[in-house]
Design an enzyme around this catalytic site. Structure first.
Site, PDB file in Angstrom:
ATOM      1  N   GLY A  14       0.843  -1.204   0.000  1.00 26.33           N
ATOM      2  CA  GLY A  14       0.000   0.000   0.000  1.00 26.33           C
ATOM      3  C   GLY A  14       0.875   1.248   0.000  1.00 26.33           C
ATOM      4  O   GLY A  14       1.875   1.314   0.711  1.00 26.33           O
ATOM      5  N   ARG A  75       0.995  -5.361  -5.312  1.00 21.24           N
ATOM      6  CA  ARG A  75       1.212  -6.518  -4.434  1.00 21.24           C
ATOM      7  C   ARG A  75       1.371  -7.699  -5.378  1.00 21.24           C
ATOM      8  O   ARG A  75       0.427  -8.063  -6.069  1.00 21.24           O
ATOM      9  CB  ARG A  75       0.033  -6.691  -3.480  1.00 21.24           C
ATOM     10  CG  ARG A  75      -0.089  -5.536  -2.486  1.00 21.24           C
ATOM     11  CD  ARG A  75      -1.106  -5.816  -1.402  1.00 21.24           C
ATOM     12  NE  ARG A  75      -1.054  -4.812  -0.344  1.00 21.24           N
ATOM     13  CZ  ARG A  75      -1.877  -3.782  -0.238  1.00 21.24           C
ATOM     14  NH1 ARG A  75      -2.847  -3.628  -1.105  1.00 21.24           N
ATOM     15  NH2 ARG A  75      -1.758  -2.915   0.744  1.00 21.24           N
ATOM     16  N   ASP A 106       5.637  -4.652   6.041  1.00 21.26           N
ATOM     17  CA  ASP A 106       6.036  -6.015   6.404  1.00 21.26           C
ATOM     18  C   ASP A 106       6.105  -6.980   5.215  1.00 21.26           C
ATOM     19  O   ASP A 106       7.066  -7.724   5.065  1.00 21.26           O
ATOM     20  CB  ASP A 106       5.002  -6.542   7.400  1.00 21.26           C
ATOM     21  CG  ASP A 106       5.668  -7.039   8.646  1.00 21.26           C
ATOM     22  OD1 ASP A 106       6.754  -6.526   8.973  1.00 21.26           O
ATOM     23  OD2 ASP A 106       5.102  -7.955   9.260  1.00 21.26           O
ATOM     24  N   THR A 128       4.391   2.731   5.689  1.00 28.81           N
ATOM     25  CA  THR A 128       2.988   2.289   5.677  1.00 28.81           C
ATOM     26  C   THR A 128       2.209   3.141   6.658  1.00 28.81           C
ATOM     27  O   THR A 128       2.717   3.463   7.742  1.00 28.81           O
ATOM     28  CB  THR A 128       2.826   0.795   6.052  1.00 28.81           C
ATOM     29  OG1 THR A 128       1.460   0.557   6.444  1.00 28.81           O
ATOM     30  CG2 THR A 128       3.703   0.352   7.203  1.00 28.81           C
ATOM     31  N   ASP A 130      -0.034   2.203   8.430  1.00 25.50           N
ATOM     32  CA  ASP A 130      -0.477   1.377   9.563  1.00 25.50           C
ATOM     33  C   ASP A 130       0.465   1.451  10.768  1.00 25.50           C
ATOM     34  O   ASP A 130       0.071   1.106  11.874  1.00 25.50           O
ATOM     35  CB  ASP A 130      -0.602  -0.094   9.134  1.00 25.50           C
ATOM     36  CG  ASP A 130      -1.536  -0.274   7.950  1.00 25.50           C
ATOM     37  OD1 ASP A 130      -2.406   0.599   7.763  1.00 25.50           O
ATOM     38  OD2 ASP A 130      -1.396  -1.274   7.227  1.00 25.50           O
ATOM     39  N   ASP A 132       2.722  -0.527  11.550  1.00 25.77           N
ATOM     40  CA  ASP A 132       2.684  -1.861  12.173  1.00 25.77           C
ATOM     41  C   ASP A 132       3.931  -2.709  11.891  1.00 25.77           C
ATOM     42  O   ASP A 132       3.854  -3.933  11.885  1.00 25.77           O
ATOM     43  CB  ASP A 132       1.429  -2.611  11.698  1.00 25.77           C
ATOM     44  CG  ASP A 132       1.428  -2.820  10.187  1.00 25.77           C
ATOM     45  OD1 ASP A 132       2.268  -2.219   9.492  1.00 25.77           O
ATOM     46  OD2 ASP A 132       0.587  -3.598   9.702  1.00 25.77           O
ATOM     47  N   ARG A 174      -5.166  -2.021   8.929  1.00 24.64           N
ATOM     48  CA  ARG A 174      -5.095  -3.475   8.760  1.00 24.64           C
ATOM     49  C   ARG A 174      -5.388  -4.174  10.083  1.00 24.64           C
ATOM     50  O   ARG A 174      -6.449  -3.959  10.623  1.00 24.64           O
ATOM     51  CB  ARG A 174      -3.733  -3.888   8.179  1.00 24.64           C
ATOM     52  CG  ARG A 174      -3.774  -5.212   7.452  1.00 24.64           C
ATOM     53  CD  ARG A 174      -2.438  -5.562   6.887  1.00 24.64           C
ATOM     54  NE  ARG A 174      -2.101  -4.749   5.723  1.00 24.64           N
ATOM     55  CZ  ARG A 174      -2.535  -4.995   4.485  1.00 24.64           C
ATOM     56  NH1 ARG A 174      -3.298  -6.019   4.242  1.00 24.64           N
ATOM     57  NH2 ARG A 174      -2.199  -4.212   3.490  1.00 24.64           N
TER      58      ARG A 174
HETATM   59  O1  F6P Z   1      -1.412  -1.326   4.587  1.00 30.33           O
HETATM   60  C1  F6P Z   1      -1.991  -0.130   4.196  1.00 30.33           C
HETATM   61  C2  F6P Z   1      -3.487  -0.302   3.999  1.00 30.33           C
HETATM   62  O2  F6P Z   1      -4.008   0.960   3.629  1.00 30.33           O
HETATM   63  C3  F6P Z   1      -4.249  -0.872   5.178  1.00 30.33           C
HETATM   64  O3  F6P Z   1      -4.518   0.080   6.181  1.00 30.33           O
HETATM   65  C4  F6P Z   1      -5.482  -1.402   4.508  1.00 30.33           C
HETATM   66  O4  F6P Z   1      -6.032  -2.464   5.254  1.00 30.33           O
HETATM   67  C5  F6P Z   1      -4.966  -1.878   3.180  1.00 30.33           C
HETATM   68  O5  F6P Z   1      -3.733  -1.207   2.954  1.00 30.33           O
HETATM   69  C6  F6P Z   1      -5.894  -1.627   2.012  1.00 30.33           C
HETATM   70  O6  F6P Z   1      -5.332  -2.202   0.909  1.00 30.33           O
HETATM   71  P1  F6P Z   1      -5.804  -1.955  -0.593  1.00 30.33           P
HETATM   72  O7  F6P Z   1      -5.151  -0.699  -1.073  1.00 30.33           O
HETATM   73  O8  F6P Z   1      -5.325  -3.152  -1.322  1.00 30.33           O
HETATM   74  O9  F6P Z   1      -7.298  -1.813  -0.571  1.00 30.33           O
END
Ligand code: F6P
Length: 332
Positions: A14, A75, A106, A128, A130, A132, A174
Site C-alpha cells: 500500500g 502486491r 512487512d 505504511t 499502519d 505496524d 489493517r
Molecule cells: O497497509 C496499508 C493499507 O491501507 C491498510 O490500512 C489497509 O487495510 C490496506 O492497505 C488496504 O489495501 P488496498 O489498497 O489493497 O485496498
C-alpha cells in the site's frame, strides 16, 4: 568490501505519503556516492518483468512534496513463488544491480528477505500508514495519515454537533490499532475500538456513550480500527442498544493520499540517506528503522521476527479524557 556501483529502488504494498521523499533521498544519496540508481516500477512485480526507469537528480526533483509514489506500487503474487523470485534475480543481473532498496511494509520486507537469500543485497525502508512494522517505532506515512483522518473527523464533528448525533468513523490500519488510537486521542473520541483490546460492547461503547451523555454531551464520536470489526454493524448495535441513529463514515483510501507532512518528509529523507549509506559501507540485508527518534539499522532476519505492541497506556489515557476517571496504572 563489496563496492556498489548501481542499485535499484522500488516501492511496494500500500502506498504511503512520503514514499516519494524516500525515493528522492535514495537516488540523490546514491548519486552523491557515485552509485547509479534505477527505479523499479510496480514493486516486486516490476523486478520480475524488468519494468524500470533510470533515475537522475532531475527526475526526482519536485517529488518531495507529492503523495503516492512515482514508481507505482503493487502486491505481487508472482514474487511469492521461487520461479518469480528467480526471474527477479535475473533482472538484477541483467540491469547490473548490486543491491535493492525496498520501500514498504512487512509484506515488502518478507519479499526482501527471500531475495537476499538468493544473493541480492537488500535494504528496507518502512513506509505504511499502519505503523505496524515490528522493528521500528515509526513508519513513513503514519503521521500524515493521522492528520488526514483528524481533519476529516473534525469536519464530521461540526455536523454531528449541529444534529446532536452519534458518529462512527472507521479508519484503516489493517490488523493494528495505531492509527485508530492516535486519531481517537487527537479528536477526543467518546470511544476507540482497536483489535489489540477486546471490545466489551456494553462497557466500551454503551456505557461510554451514556456516561458522556450524563456529562452533558449531545454528540458522540466513536473511532473504530478496521481490524476491530465493521463500523456498519457497530452502528446497528448502537441503534438497538442506545436508541440513536448513528451515522457511519468509512474513511478508506483517502487516508493514504495527500502531501506528506514535515515528519514524513524529514523521516523519509533520513531513512533514504541511511539506506544507501549501508550499501556504501558494504552492508546490506537490513531494515532502517527509528528508535527514540534516531535512525537504527536492524539485520533483516532479526527485524522480521520483532513484534510491536500498541501502547496500552495511550488507550487508558484516551479513556480517562472522557470522564477524567482515575487511571489505576499507566504502563509507559
Ligand atoms: O497497509 C496499508 C493499507 O491501507 C491498510 O490500512 C489497509 O487495510 C490496506 O492497505 C488496504 O489495501 P488496498 O489498497 O489493497 O485496498
Amino acid at each position: 568490501m563489496k563496492k556498489f556501483k548501481r542499485i535499484g529502488v522500488l516501492t511496494s504494498g500500500g502506498d504511503a505519503p512520503g514514499m516519494n521523499a524516500a525515493v528522492r533521498a535514495v537516488t540523490r544519496t546514491a548519486l552523491a556516492n557515485g552509485i547509479e540508481c534505477v527505479g523499479i516500477r510496480r514493486g516486486w512485480q516490476g523486478l520480475i518483468t524488468s519494468d524500470f526507469v533510470p533515475l537522475t537528480r532531475e527526475s526526482v526533483g519536485h517529488i518531495l512534496s507529492r503523495g503516492g509514489t512515482i514508481l507505482f506500487t503493487a502486491r505481487s503474487d508472482d514474487f511469492l513463488s521461487e520461479k518469480g523470485r528467480l526471474r527477479a534475480v535475473n533482472t538484477c543481473k541483467m540491469l547490473g544491480l548490486d543491491g535493492i532498496v525496498a520501500i514498504g511494509g512487512d509484506g515488502t520486507f518478507r519479499g526482501a528477505l527471500e531475495l537476499s537469500r538468493l544473493g541480492v543485497p537488500v535494504v528496507g525502508i518502512p513506509a505504511t500508514i499502519d505503523n505496524d512494522v515490528g522493528c521500528t517505532n515509526y513508519t513513513i506515512g503514519f503521521d500524515t495519515a493521522c492528520n488526514t483522518a483528524i481533519e476529516c473527523i473534525d469536519r464530521l464533528r461540526d455536523t454531528m454537533q449541529s444534529h446532536e448525533r452519534c458518529s462512527i468513523v472507521e479508519v484503516m490500519g489493517r490488523n493494528a490499532g495505531f492509527l485508530a488510537l492516535y486519531v481517537g486521542i487527537s479528536v477526543g473520541a467518546t470511544a476507540v475500538l482497536v483489535p489489540e483490546h477486546e471490545t466489551d460492547f456494553q462497557r466500551d461503547v454503551v456505557e461510554r456513550i451514556q456516561g458522556s451523555r450524563l456529562a452533558g454531551n449531545t454528540h458522540f464520536m466513536i473511532v473504530v480500527a478496521e481490524g476491530a470489526g465493521s463500523a456498519v454493524e457497530l452502528g446497528q448495535k448502537i441503534k438497538e442498544a442506545v436508541g440513536m441513529e448513528p451515522r457511519v463514515t468509512i474513511l478508506g483510501h483517502i487516508q493514504r493520499g495527500g502531501a506528506p507532512n514535515a515528519r514524513d518528509r524529514e523521516t523519509a529523507t533520513r531513512m533514504g540517506y541511511y539506506a544507501v549509506n549501508a550499501f556504501v559501507e558494504g552492508r546490506g540485508n537490513c531494515i532502517i528503522g527509528t528508535k527514540e527518534g534516531s535512525i537504527v539499522e536492524i539485520p533483516i532476519e532479526e527485524a522480521l521476527v520483532m513484534e510491536k505492541h500498541l501502547q496500552m497506556d495511550r488507550y487508558q489515557i484516551m479513556e480517562a479524557m472522557q470522564f477524567g476517571g482515575t487511571i489505576n496504572r499507566v504502563d509507559r
